[in-house]
Every structure is written in structure tokens, then in C-alpha cells.
Scaffold this active site. Structure first.
Site, PDB file in Angstrom:
ATOM      1  N   PRO A  21      76.464  88.973 -11.829  1.00  0.00           N
ATOM      2  CA  PRO A  21      77.499  87.952 -11.693  1.00  0.00           C
ATOM      3  C   PRO A  21      77.409  87.254 -10.349  1.00  0.00           C
ATOM      4  O   PRO A  21      77.371  87.904  -9.304  1.00  0.00           O
ATOM      5  CB  PRO A  21      78.801  88.751 -11.814  1.00  0.00           C
ATOM      6  CG  PRO A  21      78.438  90.134 -11.403  1.00  0.00           C
ATOM      7  CD  PRO A  21      77.023  90.334 -11.810  1.00  0.00           C
ATOM      8  N   CYS A  22      77.369  85.935 -10.335  1.00  0.00           N
ATOM      9  CA  CYS A  22      77.172  85.170  -9.098  1.00  0.00           C
ATOM     10  C   CYS A  22      77.890  83.835  -9.202  1.00  0.00           C
ATOM     11  O   CYS A  22      78.396  83.467 -10.257  1.00  0.00           O
ATOM     12  CB  CYS A  22      75.685  84.915  -8.846  1.00  0.00           C
ATOM     13  SG  CYS A  22      74.640  86.384  -8.894  1.00  0.00           S
ATOM     14  N   THR A  23      77.922  83.082  -8.083  1.00  0.00           N
ATOM     15  CA  THR A  23      78.435  81.720  -8.067  1.00  0.00           C
ATOM     16  C   THR A  23      77.524  80.882  -7.187  1.00  0.00           C
ATOM     17  O   THR A  23      77.161  81.306  -6.087  1.00  0.00           O
ATOM     18  CB  THR A  23      79.870  81.648  -7.519  1.00  0.00           C
ATOM     19  OG1 THR A  23      80.689  82.609  -8.183  1.00  0.00           O
ATOM     20  CG2 THR A  23      80.454  80.260  -7.719  1.00  0.00           C
TER      21      THR A  23
END
Length: 547
Positions: A2-4
Site C-alpha cells: 500500500p502506497c501513495t
């Protein structure tokens, strides 16, 4: 993972730089400690085997030096995350993205299949390697590419040959361009050039919302793709474009009428003519099957997106285009909108501090802030924050066009939960990076920048508002020292022979790391004291005053 991600084109940034930035977040329930390092050609494998997929790939004999942010604990692959090679080409990999059953049925992911039975015995089935994934991509690509476009081509060829076991988005940058590649199923991919005057927000879902196949199959000015993308899409009926040419006819007619009413014919300029041509080109492209929306065709549209993904894009764009009106029933886009634009022109030029702010965000100023007082308990825990407890590292890749190639690339780094850490720049064109950022291990110690930030976040979070002033002062101090270091070092090396520059850059990096260590330890002491004062076993009635 999970990343942005946020990407900023050179005309949208404060100094003309291309800027690529991504939070790498640990999976729920675990930490993945990270470190910053330089990988030399002698350290780069010539035969690479993926830990996750058991795939073996022969690599070229001419790798370049590159920076990386690998996992600190060995045993499950490099996960090199982000860095620059010695030609000032940047890569960030990856942003995990989503897809849908139609795509995964048409081109299944290439997943490792363990062996069955015992080798040599009847019924034995040998293992089947999987494809490449986030663990592998930087190691397989960054040491060998000469431009952002070159990165797209190399990764695209690897995907077509070996496939992938997961859906990912990958950024490539050089001083002129940023390209964003998205994997489509097991072997297909698309890539789009980030508009120079725009930024892009990416929150764990397939993002590109406009694609021109004719460009990808032709001059590749702004689009690239798997060679067979058009025929594969047609075979599996993946394009969901609803052809409504009358809509474009109405737009064209209305615009032409307004132009005729408001402007003298002799004063019609190229801009107005260009808009009319653009409307006609888009209409023709849709009718020809050239233009489509990849997010609709290849992406997901689930309820979990509305909790986990779209609110992050909404909040980032809310911060960077605040005048557009993002709240209330009249808002064009809300936190659960499925059509938030992939790219947008900002209201002003964007800075490194803007990047840090949006990638540290927890919905401040809205009812969704877990540290806030607006809304209620339910609203404050409704959406997944950007600045979350599981942030592992933030790498911001900045390529400065006004700096000579010898010191053009700057890799800004932060470790741990972003609401509580500082983002600090380091020159990338060096042979080694400061030990304070590279000495991460399994042992928790305040001597490591990674672990010091983990400790600070756990302490400061417990008394968020009481610690906020100290945390903000630390962040601002280190950002200012970082800009000062870059300014002074740029001036100091400007007249030097190129061969002497790396040593000076490394010394500047080291000096800044020393100041960072002192400031981080000072903040640790402050938040430790503030939070310990709120311990439940405190009792002041009989305390003595120290003489």
C-alpha cells in the site's frame, strides 16, 4: 504494497524540476524497515532470482551505479523502492494498483506455483516461476536506462516476456519528462507522459483516465503501450467507452456559437481554433476506437476503493486546488467519487514542502481527521489516511534543470510515519550515503534514523496535540537546513573540476546527516517527556521540588 504517489511536471514545480514522490507503506500488521544506500556496479547481480516468484533473469554486464531504498532485513529480496542512476534517471516502484475480473480473466497474473510431490517420484510436478513484481523492478531496470522513456521500454519488454504477479504503477523521470506506467493483467501495460504543467495523484488504484492508442502505436508523444493492446482489448471487449458523438457535436456547436457572438471574426486566434480542433479530434478518436478511459476499462470500481483509495486522491487535490470547492452537496468531487482526475493543473507552482504536506496528510480540516475534533468517532475513522502509522519511507526524486549534471539529482528522504518525521535532501551523485540513514537493522535503536522516527511517532501519536508544536518545529528546521545545504553546496562546487565534485557532495550529505541526528534526538527527548507526563500512574500531590 500500500502506497501513495504524487508526480509533478517541470512547469508545475517551483523551480522547473521534475518531481516524483511516493510513500512506501508496510502491509498491515508488520513493519518493513528501510535504509538508504548506493548500489555499485560490482554489487549488482548478473543473474537475478526473485525471492517471491523464484524467477531467474540474466542481466546485462554494464550496470550503472544507482541509489536505492531497499528493505533493511535481508532474506526476501531487495525491494529497492526508489533512486537515481548515474545518468540522472529516476525510478519509483511501485504503487500497488487494482484491476477487475475481466482484465484478470483475459490476461491472468503470472503467479509462482510450488512443486508438487517429490522429484524423481511418480506424479512429481516441478515448480513454475512467477513473473516480476515490486520486489524486483528497480533492480532489473534502473541500472540500465538512459532516460525516462527508456525506462518505460525496458520494463515493458520485461513485462511482456516474463509477466507480473501483481498490478503496479511505476514512475520514471529525467530532467525533461515524467512517465507513469501501469501494468494491465499479467503481461500488458500502458504508460502516459505526465503533462509538464500538471501534477498526478495516485492512491493504490489504476489511475490513467485518458489514453490515445493511435499515439501509442505511432509517434509515442505522450502515450506508450504493449504492441498488441488494441487487438487484445477488442478480443476481450474491454473498452467501455459509450459512443455518444452527439455530445461532442453539441459541445462543438455551443463553443462555435459563443465564439461567434463574443469575438469579431477577424480577432479569432489560434487558441480558439485549437480548441475547436481538439474537440473534433477527441470525437473522431473515440469513434475510431483510439481514445478510451483505462480506469474504466482496466480498473476497479469497488466499495473498498471508496474507503481506501479515492479519499486520498480527493484530499491531495483538495489541498493543491483548494478553490475548486471540494466539500458539501454542491462539490463536483467528493471523497468517494470514482472520476477524480488523474492529472490536474495546480493553482500555483508546487514545492517540496507541498509534497511532504500531502503525503503526510490525515484529512486535516475535515470530519475525517483521526486527530481532529470535527465530525464524530465514526467519521474520524471512515477513510484510510495518507500519513498513516505504516508509512515506511518517503522518497522524493528531484531533478533540477539549473544544476549541472554532476549534482542535478537530489533524493529527499523521510522514514517512518510521515505526520511525525522530517524530509531531508541528499545529493544522489555520490559513492556512499550517510550511515545514519543506511544503518537500519532488525534491532530497534535510536542510533538509526529509521527506528528513531518509529519511536517518535509512537510517542507523539499518543499525545498528538501536546507534541504537535515540537514536531512541526523539527520538520521546519530540517527542511530549512536542507534547502540551505543545497544552496551553499551548489555554490561551493560550481567552480570545481567534475572529478572533485562527488567528494564535496558526500561531505555535505554527511554534515546534514549529523545535524539531522542531533535534531531527531532532541525531538525524541521532547516527545518522550511530554507523553510520559500523561502516564496514568502520575500523582503530583506529594511530589518534592528539586533543589
Amino acid at each position: 504494497m500500500p502506497c501513495t504517489t504524487i508526480l509533478i511536471g517541470k512547469k508545475a514545480s517551483y523551480d522547473g524540476s521534475t518531481i516524483v514522490a511516493r510513500n512506501e507503506d508496510s502491509p498491515n500488521g508488520q513493519f518493513e524497515p528501510k535504509r538508504l544506500t548506493v548500489v555499485h556496479p560490482s554489487e549488482q547481480p548478473r543473474t537475478y532470482t526473485s525471492t517471491a516468484s523464484h524467477l531467474t533473469i540474466e542481466l546485462p554486464d554494464n550496470p550503472m551505479r544507482y541509489t536505492a531504498v531497499p528493505d533493511a532485513i535481508e532474506g526476501h529480496g531487495p525491494w529497492a523502492a526508489a533512486g537515481f542512476n548515474e545518468l540522472n534517471v529516476g525510478m519509483s516502484a511501485t504503487e500497488t494498483i487494482t484491476s477487475n475480473p475481466r482484465v484478470l480473466g483475459a490476461d491472468p497474473l503470472v503467479v509462482y506455483k510450488p512443486a508438487k510431490g517429490t522429484e524423481g517420484e511418480e506424479g512429481y510436478v516441478p515448480a513454475v516461476p512467477g513473473g516480476i513484481g515490486e520486489e524486483d523492478m528497480v533492480t532489473l531496470v534502473l541500472p540500465y536506462i538512459k532516460s525516462a522513456r527508456d525506462g518505460v521500454r525496458r520494463l515493458g519488454e520485461l513485462l511482456e516476456r516474463y509477466g507480473t504477479y501483481e498490478m503496479n504503477g511505476i514512475a520514471f523521470s529525467d530532467v525533461d519528462e515524467i512517465w507513469w506506467l501501469e501494468t494491465i493483467g499479467g503481461h500488458h501495460w500502458i504508460a502516459k507522459r505526465v503533462p509538464d504543467d500538471s501534477y498526478v495523484t495516485m492512491p493504490n488504484q489504476l489511475g490513467i483516465d485518458y489514453f490515445d492508442l493511435a499515439d501509442a502505436e505511432g509517434d509515442e508523444v505522450e502515450h506508450m503501450a504493449s504492441p498488441d493492446l488494441r487487438s487484445w482489448m477488442a478480443e476481450h471487449h474491454l473498452d467501455l467507452t459509450l459512443l455518444r458523438p452527439e455530445v461532442f457535436d453539441d459541445i462543438y456547436d455551443d463553443f462555435a456559437d459563443d465564439l461567434a457572438d463574443d469575438v469579431e471574426q477577424d480577432d479569432e486566434d489560434d487558441f480558439a481554433d485549437g480548441l475547436l480542433d481538439l474537440i473534433e479530434d477527441v470525437r473522431a478518436g473515440m469513434l475510431n476506437g483510439d481514445i478510451f478511459n483505462p480506469r474504466q476499462a482496466f480498473g476497479s470500481h469497488s466499495e473498498s476503493d471508496h474507503v481506501y483509495n479515492t479519499p486520498r486522491a480527493w484530499y491531495m487535490q483538495r489541498c493543491l486546488n483548494p478553490s475548486d470547492g471540494w466539500d458539501g452537496p454542491a462539490a463536483v468531487f467528493g471523497p468517494e467519487s470514482d472520476d477524480i482526475p488523474w492529472s490536474r493543473v495546480p493553482e500555483r507552482k508546487l514545492t517540496i514542502e507541498d509534497v511532504k504536506d500531502v503525503l503526510s496528510a490525515h484529512y486535516q480540516g475535515t470530519p475525517f481527521d483521526p486527530y481532529g475534533t470535527m465530525g464524530n468517532a465514526a467519521s474520524r475513522n471512515r477513510y484510510r489516511p495518507i500519513g498513516i502509522n505504516r508509512n515506511g519511507q518517503l522518497a522524493v526524486l528531484q531533478l533540477r534543470p539549473y544544476a549541472p549534471e554532476a549534482y542535478r539529482a537530489v533524493q529527499w528522504m523521510a522514514f517512518g510515519s510521515n505526520p511525525f518525521n522530517a524530509l531531508v535532501p541528499f545529493y544522489a551523485n555520490v559513492d556512499e550515503l550517510p550511515e545514519y540513514l543506511g544503518n537500519t537493522g532488525a534491532r530497534v535503536t535510536s542510533e538509526s534514523f529509521y527506528w528513531a522516527n518509529r519511536i517518535i511517532a509512537a510517542l507523539a501519536d499518543a499525545r498528538f496535540h501536546e507534541n504537535a508544536a515540537a514536531v512541526e518545529a523539527y520538520q521546519e528546521k530540517m527542511a530549512a537546513l536542507g534547502h540551505k545545504m543545497l544552496h551553499e553546496t551548489d555554490a561551493a562546487v560550481a567552480g570545481l573540476d567534475v572529478a572533485a565534485v562527488p567528494e564535496k557532495l558526500a561531505a555535505a550529505n554527511s554534515d546534514l546527516a549529523s545535524e539531522l541526528k542531533c535534531a531527531t534526538e532532541e525531538l525524541l527527548g521532547k516527545v518522550l517527556y511530554t507523553t510520559s507526563c500523561a502516564m496514568k500512574n502520575g500523582f503530583a500531590m506529594s511530589d518534592n521540588v528539586r533543589e
